[in-house]
Enzyme design. Structure first.
Site, PDB file in Angstrom:
ATOM      1  CB  CYS A 257      -3.133  -6.900  -3.595  1.00 25.45           C
ATOM      2  SG  CYS A 257      -2.804  -6.550  -1.853  1.00 25.45           S
ATOM      3  CG  HIS A 305      -2.435  -2.430  -3.557  1.00 27.02           C
ATOM      4  ND1 HIS A 305      -3.462  -3.345  -3.564  1.00 27.02           N
ATOM      5  CD2 HIS A 305      -2.161  -2.175  -4.857  1.00 27.02           C
ATOM      6  CE1 HIS A 305      -3.809  -3.617  -4.814  1.00 27.02           C
ATOM      7  NE2 HIS A 305      -3.028  -2.922  -5.617  1.00 27.02           N
ATOM      8  CG  HIS A 317      -2.884  -4.015  -9.248  1.00 26.48           C
ATOM      9  ND1 HIS A 317      -3.351  -3.100  -8.333  1.00 26.48           N
ATOM     10  CD2 HIS A 317      -3.440  -3.648 -10.433  1.00 26.48           C
ATOM     11  CE1 HIS A 317      -4.133  -2.213  -8.920  1.00 26.48           C
ATOM     12  NE2 HIS A 317      -4.201  -2.518 -10.196  1.00 26.48           N
TER      13      HIS A 317
END
Length: 341
Positions: A257, A305, A317
Site C-alpha cells: 500500500c 493501510h 490502493h
C-alpha cells in the site's frame, strides 16, 4: 430350514446394569466424532483475516529495512573514513621514522663537547640549527600523529557501534519477515486444502462481493478533477491498476500500500517517507470534508493501510496479498485520517 428361537429376555438386574453402563457412556466426551469441516465461507474469512494480520508487520518490516539501509550507508561511510585515517597515520609514521633516526644519530653527543671537537665552528652551528629544525619538525609530526591516532580510535569505535546497530536491525528484520511469511503460509495452507472447484467458487464469490461493493481492478485512465502534481501522481497510480499486491514491494511490477503511494508521488517530483506511519507523521493533515484528489487516505489507524483519494468518494490502493491494485469506495474501510503531500 433352520429354526429361529426367540432369545431369552434379560433379567431385571441385567437391564439395570446395562442402563447404568449406557448412562456412563453418554457422559463421556465423544472423542471419536470429527470436528465439522469448515465451510467455504469460513475458509475465505480465515484467509482474509490472515492477510489483514500480515499487513501491520509488513509496514513494520518496511520501516526496519529503511533503517537498515540508512545504517548500511553509515557503516560504508565509516569504513571509508577509517581507511583514510589509517592511511594518514601510516604516512605520518613513515615521515617520523627518518626524523627519529636522524635525531638518534646526531643527538647522542653533548652540544658543548661537539663544539669543542669541531674543527669548523661555523659548520657546527649550521648543523645545530638543522638539528633544532629537525627536532621541531619531529615534534610537530608526533603531535599530528597523536591527533590522527585519536581520530582513528574514535572512528573505529563509531564504526563498531554502527555495525552492532546494523546487525541488531538485520535480526529484527528477519524476525518480522518470519512473522509476515508465517501468516501468508497459513493462508496458503488453507487455500491449498480446497479443491480446484472450491477455489474457483471462492474467487467468484470474491469478485461478486467486490463488484457489489463498487471495487474494480480493471484497467482505466484517470479523468477526474485533479491537476498539476496530484494529476501526475494519480495518472501513475491508475496505470498500476490490476497489478498484484506484494508485501514490501515498491514496484514496478507489484506494490504494497505505501509502496504504491510513494511511487505515485515520486513521479510527480515529491519524495515521501517509506511507511504508512512515516507518511502520516510527515503529511499536512486535511479533514474528510476537505479532501482533494491525490490526498493520502489512512484507514483503520495511522500505521496499517493507506491509499490515494481520486475524487467522487473513491480511492485507489494496493489492498492485500491475493488481490490487485483497485479502485474502491472511500468508506469501504473505516476512514481514519487524510494528509496532503
Amino acid at each position: 430350514m433352520g429354526t429361529h428361537r426367540r432369545p431369552k429376555p434379560p433379567s431385571r438386574a441385567r437391564i439395570a446394569t446395562l442402563g447404568m453402563a449406557a448412562g456412563a457412556v453418554s457422559l463421556l466426551p465423544t472423542q471419536s466424532q470429527a470436528a465439522p469441516e469448515p465451510t467455504l465461507e469460513d475458509v475465505r474469512k480465515q484467509v482474509e483475516t490472515l492477510y489483514e494480520e500480515a499487513e501491520a508487520p509488513t509496514e513494520e518490516y518496511n520501516a526496519i529495512t529503511e533503517k537498515q539501509a540508512k545504517l548500511q550507508r553509515e557503516v560504508d561511510g565509516a569504513r571509508d573514513r577509517l581507511a583514510r585515517k589509517q592511511q594518514e597515520v601510516n604516512e605520518l609514521r613513515e615521515k617520523i621514522g627518518p626524523l627519529a633516526a636522524a635525531q638518534y644519530r646526531d643527538g647522542g653527543i653533548d652540544p658543548s663537547v661537539e663544539l669543542f671537537l669541531s674543527g669548523d665552528p661555523d659548520n657546527y652551528l649550521d648543523q645545530a640549527a638543522m638539528l633544532d629544525r629537525t627536532s621541531s619538525r619531529q615534534a610537530d609530526a608526533l603531535r599530528a600523529m597523536q591527533t590522527k591516532q585519536r581520530e582513528l580510535t574514535q572512528e573505529r569505535t563509531d564504526a563498531q557501534k554502527r555495525l552492532k546497530a546494523l546487525e541488531e536491525t538485520r535480526a529484527e528484520a528477519a524476525e518480522t519477515k518470519n512473522e509476515v511469511q508465517g501468516k501468508l503460509a497459513e493462508a496458503r495452507k488453507l487455500l491449498n486444502s480446497l479443491t480446484a472447484q472450491q477455489r474457483a467458487r471462492m474467487e467468484a464469490d470474491q469478485e461478486r462481493d467486490d463488484a457489489s461493493a463498487g471495487a474494480s481492478d480493471s484497467a482505466a485512465s484517470y479523468n477526474g478533477p485533479a491537476s498539476g502534481r496530484a494529476k501526475t501522481a494519480l495518472d501513475f497510480a491508475y496505470a498500476q491498476l490490476g497489478k498484484p499486491y506484494e508485501w514490501g514491494s515498491t514496484g514496478p511490477n507489484s506494490y504494497d500500500c505505501s509502496g504504491l503511494v510513494g511511487a505515485a508521488w515520486r513521479t510527480a517530483g515529491v519524495s515521501l517517507p517509506r511507511t504508512v506511519k512515516q507518511m502520516y507523521d510527515a503529511g499536512r493533515k486535511v479533514s474528510k470534508s476537505d479532501l482533494q484528489p491525490g490526498d493520502i487516505i489512512y484507514w483503520y489507524n495511522d500505521t496499517q493501510h493507506n491509499g490515494m483519494y481520486v475524487g467522487n468518494g473513491k480511492a485507489i490502493h494496493a489492498p492485500r496479498t491475493g488481490k490487485n491494485i483497485e479502485i474502491v469506495p472511500l468508506d469501504s474501510m473505516p476512514f481514519f485520517a487524510a494528509s496532503r503531500p
